[in-house]
Design a protein around this motif. Structure first.
Motif, PDB file in Angstrom:
ATOM      1  N   GLY A  53     -28.274 -20.145  21.754  1.00  0.00           N
ATOM      2  CA  GLY A  53     -29.197 -21.040  21.166  1.00  0.00           C
ATOM      3  C   GLY A  53     -28.771 -22.412  21.955  1.00  0.00           C
ATOM      4  N   MET A  54     -28.675 -23.583  21.128  1.00  0.00           N
ATOM      5  CA  MET A  54     -28.742 -24.593  21.593  1.00  0.00           C
ATOM      6  C   MET A  54     -27.487 -25.276  20.602  1.00  0.00           C
ATOM      7  SD  MET A  54     -32.161 -26.659  22.294  1.00  0.00           S
ATOM      8  CE  MET A  54     -32.888 -26.580  20.638  1.00  0.00           C
ATOM      9  N   PRO A  55     -26.292 -25.058  21.059  1.00  0.00           N
ATOM     10  CA  PRO A  55     -24.887 -25.366  20.307  1.00  0.00           C
ATOM     11  C   PRO A  55     -24.884 -26.702  19.537  1.00  0.00           C
ATOM     12  CG  PRO A  55     -24.629 -24.069  22.217  1.00  0.00           C
ATOM     13  CD  PRO A  55     -25.905 -24.573  22.395  1.00  0.00           C
ATOM     14  N   THR A  56     -25.630 -27.576  20.452  1.00  0.00           N
ATOM     15  CA  THR A  56     -25.317 -29.077  19.872  1.00  0.00           C
ATOM     16  C   THR A  56     -26.571 -29.604  19.372  1.00  0.00           C
ATOM     17  OG1 THR A  56     -25.934 -29.909  22.078  1.00  0.00           O
ATOM     18  CG2 THR A  56     -23.412 -29.406  21.832  1.00  0.00           C
ATOM     19  N   ARG A  57     -27.401 -28.687  18.809  1.00  0.00           N
ATOM     20  CA  ARG A  57     -28.508 -29.085  18.104  1.00  0.00           C
ATOM     21  C   ARG A  57     -28.462 -28.578  16.501  1.00  0.00           C
ATOM     22  NH1 ARG A  57     -28.592 -31.790  22.016  1.00  0.00           N
ATOM     23  NH2 ARG A  57     -30.007 -32.127  23.573  1.00  0.00           N
ATOM     24  N   THR A  58     -29.293 -29.129  15.796  1.00  0.00           N
ATOM     25  CA  THR A  58     -29.141 -28.653  14.332  1.00  0.00           C
ATOM     26  C   THR A  58     -30.235 -27.764  13.632  1.00  0.00           C
ATOM     27  OG1 THR A  58     -28.639 -29.897  12.164  1.00  0.00           O
ATOM     28  CG2 THR A  58     -30.560 -30.803  13.422  1.00  0.00           C
ATOM     29  N   GLN A  59     -30.020 -27.186  12.957  1.00  0.00           N
ATOM     30  CA  GLN A  59     -31.224 -26.228  12.264  1.00  0.00           C
ATOM     31  C   GLN A  59     -30.610 -25.683  11.084  1.00  0.00           C
ATOM     32  OE1 GLN A  59     -32.304 -22.316  14.263  1.00  0.00           O
ATOM     33  NE2 GLN A  59     -34.133 -23.754  14.799  1.00  0.00           N
ATOM     34  N   GLN A  60     -31.596 -25.173  10.022  1.00  0.00           N
ATOM     35  CA  GLN A  60     -31.176 -24.603   8.848  1.00  0.00           C
ATOM     36  C   GLN A  60     -31.575 -22.886   8.930  1.00  0.00           C
ATOM     37  OE1 GLN A  60     -33.424 -26.962   6.228  1.00  0.00           O
ATOM     38  NE2 GLN A  60     -31.811 -28.338   5.683  1.00  0.00           N
ATOM     39  N   GLY A  61     -30.894 -22.260   9.940  1.00  0.00           N
ATOM     40  CA  GLY A  61     -31.341 -20.900  10.360  1.00  0.00           C
ATOM     41  C   GLY A  61     -30.627 -19.929   9.670  1.00  0.00           C
ATOM     42  N   TYR A  92     -44.828 -27.791  -1.586  1.00  0.00           N
ATOM     43  CA  TYR A  92     -44.446 -27.533  -0.263  1.00  0.00           C
ATOM     44  C   TYR A  92     -43.042 -27.173   0.264  1.00  0.00           C
ATOM     45  CZ  TYR A  92     -49.127 -29.285   0.706  1.00  0.00           C
ATOM     46  OH  TYR A  92     -50.638 -29.713   0.639  1.00  0.00           O
ATOM     47  N   VAL A  93     -42.775 -26.086   0.571  1.00  0.00           N
ATOM     48  CA  VAL A  93     -41.338 -25.697   1.125  1.00  0.00           C
ATOM     49  C   VAL A  93     -41.145 -26.243   2.441  1.00  0.00           C
ATOM     50  CG1 VAL A  93     -39.742 -23.865   1.133  1.00  0.00           C
ATOM     51  CG2 VAL A  93     -41.585 -23.862  -0.424  1.00  0.00           C
ATOM     52  N   ILE A  94     -39.980 -27.372   2.266  1.00  0.00           N
ATOM     53  CA  ILE A  94     -39.886 -27.876   3.684  1.00  0.00           C
ATOM     54  C   ILE A  94     -38.376 -27.501   4.247  1.00  0.00           C
ATOM     55  CG2 ILE A  94     -39.537 -30.157   4.921  1.00  0.00           C
ATOM     56  CD1 ILE A  94     -41.235 -31.352   2.283  1.00  0.00           C
ATOM     57  N   GLU A  95     -38.404 -27.018   5.419  1.00  0.00           N
ATOM     58  CA  GLU A  95     -37.149 -26.374   5.731  1.00  0.00           C
ATOM     59  C   GLU A  95     -37.058 -26.670   7.370  1.00  0.00           C
ATOM     60  OE1 GLU A  95     -36.651 -22.157   5.226  1.00  0.00           O
ATOM     61  OE2 GLU A  95     -38.675 -21.959   4.139  1.00  0.00           O
ATOM     62  N   GLN A  96     -35.767 -26.437   8.017  1.00  0.00           N
ATOM     63  CA  GLN A  96     -35.641 -26.511   9.329  1.00  0.00           C
ATOM     64  C   GLN A  96     -35.424 -25.144   9.849  1.00  0.00           C
ATOM     65  OE1 GLN A  96     -33.710 -30.276  10.326  1.00  0.00           O
ATOM     66  NE2 GLN A  96     -33.633 -30.640   8.052  1.00  0.00           N
ATOM     67  N   ASN A  97     -36.457 -24.428   9.902  1.00  0.00           N
ATOM     68  CA  ASN A  97     -36.134 -23.045  10.733  1.00  0.00           C
ATOM     69  C   ASN A  97     -37.701 -22.551  10.937  1.00  0.00           C
ATOM     70  OD1 ASN A  97     -36.828 -21.302   8.492  1.00  0.00           O
ATOM     71  ND2 ASN A  97     -35.223 -22.307   7.484  1.00  0.00           N
ATOM     72  N   ARG A  98     -37.650 -21.314  11.859  1.00  0.00           N
ATOM     73  CA  ARG A  98     -38.944 -21.031  12.404  1.00  0.00           C
ATOM     74  C   ARG A  98     -39.603 -19.962  11.143  1.00  0.00           C
ATOM     75  NH1 ARG A  98     -39.237 -16.619  16.641  1.00  0.00           N
ATOM     76  NH2 ARG A  98     -38.740 -15.386  14.934  1.00  0.00           N
ATOM     77  N   ASP A  99     -38.857 -19.287  10.415  1.00  0.00           N
ATOM     78  CA  ASP A  99     -39.194 -17.950   9.771  1.00  0.00           C
ATOM     79  C   ASP A  99     -39.360 -18.585   8.139  1.00  0.00           C
ATOM     80  OD1 ASP A  99     -39.375 -16.632  12.026  1.00  0.00           O
ATOM     81  OD2 ASP A  99     -37.432 -15.732  12.011  1.00  0.00           O
TER      82      ASP A  99
END
Length: 613
Positions: free
Chosen positions: A333-341, A555-562
């Motif tokens: 992935g992008m090792p130095t970027r953030t996500q909630q995945g 509204y369910v707000i989250e930092q991932n695609r799925d």
């Protein structure tokens, strides 16, 4: 000498303690410490500040950015648009200047001519390289001090308290006095050049405040490391992986100050670097089985390798703590970027029917508190506990309340039988549900010469830990584990709910929390009122289901695609798609209030069109 006007346009952005400064540098150029000096100096003026380091996954040479939001109202989520850009990376300068708001400002190194790129921004040319070539003899110093020179110039442009800067330099190089004077000199060079050549301060400027009074500035990984010490952890096993490495680094640093026997000088802790993540979690589980409080820290790729061992700890009922500092996946992935995945990965980690306790901190203070509490929860429930942080929280500084600890607090080691208690038991069953709460009694190895050194079994077993292939007995064990999981709620942090009886609400967790107060206020100005709920743990408390049921729409707000949180809510709360609309962000940077507000307004507009059709 006549001063050069800082503005070449009719429009100039203005404001006090409310703007964004972004630095565009080259990784490995020494800019990180200078940019950090800038952010912390503003915080020491009592002004709320939120720095975000956006860096590449190499050692040096690629572009890196450092974004600082200053906001006296305490809105410290990331904000779209840049008011002042420090553009000192030739690779990205065109794109960097494009990101500046009309009427904004661009500080750049004028040692090399820059062709006009925009007419609606104000350029602040400073010959950084020429100044350092003239003032410093050592080639290494010339490069490093260019960064300090632009910090000095920003002090003049923005009215940063210069004494605060020099005091910070003195503190940073305490014990290395020969470095103090050159750094202060570099600050003075930039400060005087800006004052001599431009109208200072700019219309965007700083004013000492008390809004950050009583607060601290800290990153989440450091807070976790300290929380592990206070939580009684004595064993850390790990394999280095961005962005989790600094968790164990911080733990080791604090242990060297707080876990050395003053009489003998011996260490009262152990840090083991394993050959891979699979070994790291295995070491932590083994140490926990042996009676220690142990943990490991990793990120998505490492957690993927740990799946089988997490299933072992769940089924054999061995406490262990895992800190997952999430980053962008899948794969490398992008090792130095953030996500909630990693929600679904961690909630059901391992094959078969497994469910794990998850904790969701949103501030460094909660990182500290949840880290300390996670060991109590793991011991009490005899199961893995996974603390779900992310790169944004873990590796960036955040303003938060001071950390607190009650010295009278006692560790909860759960159901552990002593040698005396074992003497009174005729037949000890390691996996027997004696109390009806799903949690069996355990012993530490060696607690009794004849009884209690239980055989931990990861294969199918009965209440006595004996191997069995009797399907009914296996089902009884699985039902007991489910009962234990359901009963865990009494030990887990409850959701934070702000409700005024509105028809609609927002559900979020983790670092998304930084944007929510601003979103709420921006929508309220439009007459759109939303209740809010921040989820802090899994399994979900009944208040989560009630919040969804009581609102027409959330509204369910989250930092991932799925929409992983939404999926969990559908599974656990029987909520439907009609009840929940997703707002998703997965670009690798923490979501902004502007992004969330825009998504909600667009959704409401679409629903209005459908209703009137």
């Amino acid at each position: 000498m006549s001063k050069r006007k800082s503005a070449k346009t009719s429009k100039r952005l203005s404001g006090v303690n409310n703007f964004v400064v972004k630095f565009a540098n080259v990784n490995g150029s020494g800019s990180a410490s200078a940019n950090n000096l800038f952010a912390k100096s503003i915080f020491r003026m009592g002004i709320p500040v939120s720095p975000h380091n956006i860096f590449p996954s190499n050692i040096q040479g690629l572009p890196t950015w450092y974004e600082v939001r200053i906001n006296d109202k305490g809105y410290l989520g990331r904000r779209d648009g840049v008011d002042l850009m420090v553009a000192v990376n030739e690779q990205t300068i065109v794109r960097d200047i494009e990101s500046v708001l009309p009427g904004g400002y661009v500080l750049y190194d004028s040692s090399k001519a820059l062709r006009p790129l925009r007419k609606d921004v104000n350029f602040l040319p400073i010959p950084l390289k020429e100044i350092c070539l003239r003032e410093f003899e050592h080639p290494g110093q010339r490069q490093l001090f260019q960064n300090i020179v632009y910090v000095g110039a920003l002090a003049a442009f923005l009215s940063i308290d210069f004494e605060v800067l020099t005091n910070m330099v003195s503190q940073q190089f305490r014990g290395k006095e020969k470095l103090i004077l050159p750094n202060v000199h570099a600050l003075e060079l930039g400060y005087h050049y800006a004052n001599d050549n431009f109208d200072c301060p700019l219309p965007i400027r700083l004013k000492p405040s008390r809004k950050a009074k009583g607060k601290i500035l800290m990153d989440g990984n450091t807070a976790i490391g300290l929380g592990c010490v206070y939580g009684g952890a004595t064993v850390a096993s790990w394999y280095p992986l961005t962005p989790s490495t600094s968790v164990v680094d911080a733990y080791g640093k604090f242990c060297k100050r707080m876990r050395i026997d003053p009489g003998t000088g011996k260490r009262k802790f152990s840090i083991v670097q394993a050959e891979d993540e699979l070994a790291a979690i295995g070491i932590a589980i083994g140490a926990s089985w042996n009676g220690a409080r142990a943990f490991t820290a990793s990120s998505g790729p490492g957690v993927s390798l740990m799946q089988e061992f997490l299933g072992l700890a769940y089924f054999a009922e061995v406490p262990v703590v895992l800190f997952n500092i999430q980053r962008v996946g899948p794969s490398t992935g992008m090792p130095t970027r953030t996500q909630q995945g990693d929600l679904l990965t961690c909630a059901f980690a391992s094959h078969g029917d497994t469910r794990h306790i998850l904790l969701f901190p949103s501030t460094p203070k909660e990182c500290f508190e949840f880290a300390a509490s996670s060991f109590d929860i793991a011991d009490r429930l005899q199961t893995p506990v996974i603390v779900m942080s992310d790169l944004e929280l873990g590796m960036n500084d955040h303003v938060c309340d001071p950390l607190e600890w009650d010295d009278a607090r006692k560790y909860d080691r759960g159901k552990v039988l002593s040698a005396e208690a074992l003497e009174e038991i005729e037949k000890y069953g390691r996996y027997a549900d004696v109390d009806g709460d799903g949690i069996p009694w355990r012993t530490y190895p060696g607690a009794h010469p004849e009884k209690g050194s239980y055989f931990t079994r990861g294969s199918s077993h009965d209440a006595m830990a004996a191997y069995t292939e009797d399907g009914n007995v296996y089902a009884e064990v699985m039902d007991r584990l489910a009962k234990k999981f359901a009963g865990s709620l009494k030990y887990l942090p409850q959701p934070e709910i702000e409700s005024e009886g509105n028809k609609r609400g927002m559900i979020y967790f983790g670092t998304t929390a930084s944007a929510i107060p601003e979103v709420h206020d921006k929508l309220a100005k439009r007459g759109i009122m939303l209740d809010t709920m921040r989820i802090r743990s899994f399994p979900f408390h009944e208040e989560v289901t009630r919040f969804i049921d009581e609102h027409e729409l959330v509204y369910v707000i989250e930092q991932n695609r799925d929409a992983q949180l939404k999926s969990l809510l559908k599974i656990e709360c029987n909520a439907t798609d009609e009840k929940m609309h997703s707002i998703l962000s997965y670009s690798g940077v923490v979501t902004s209030a502007d992004c969330i507000e825009s998504a909600i307004l667009e959704d409401l507009s679409e629903m209005s069109k459908l209703a009137s059709a």
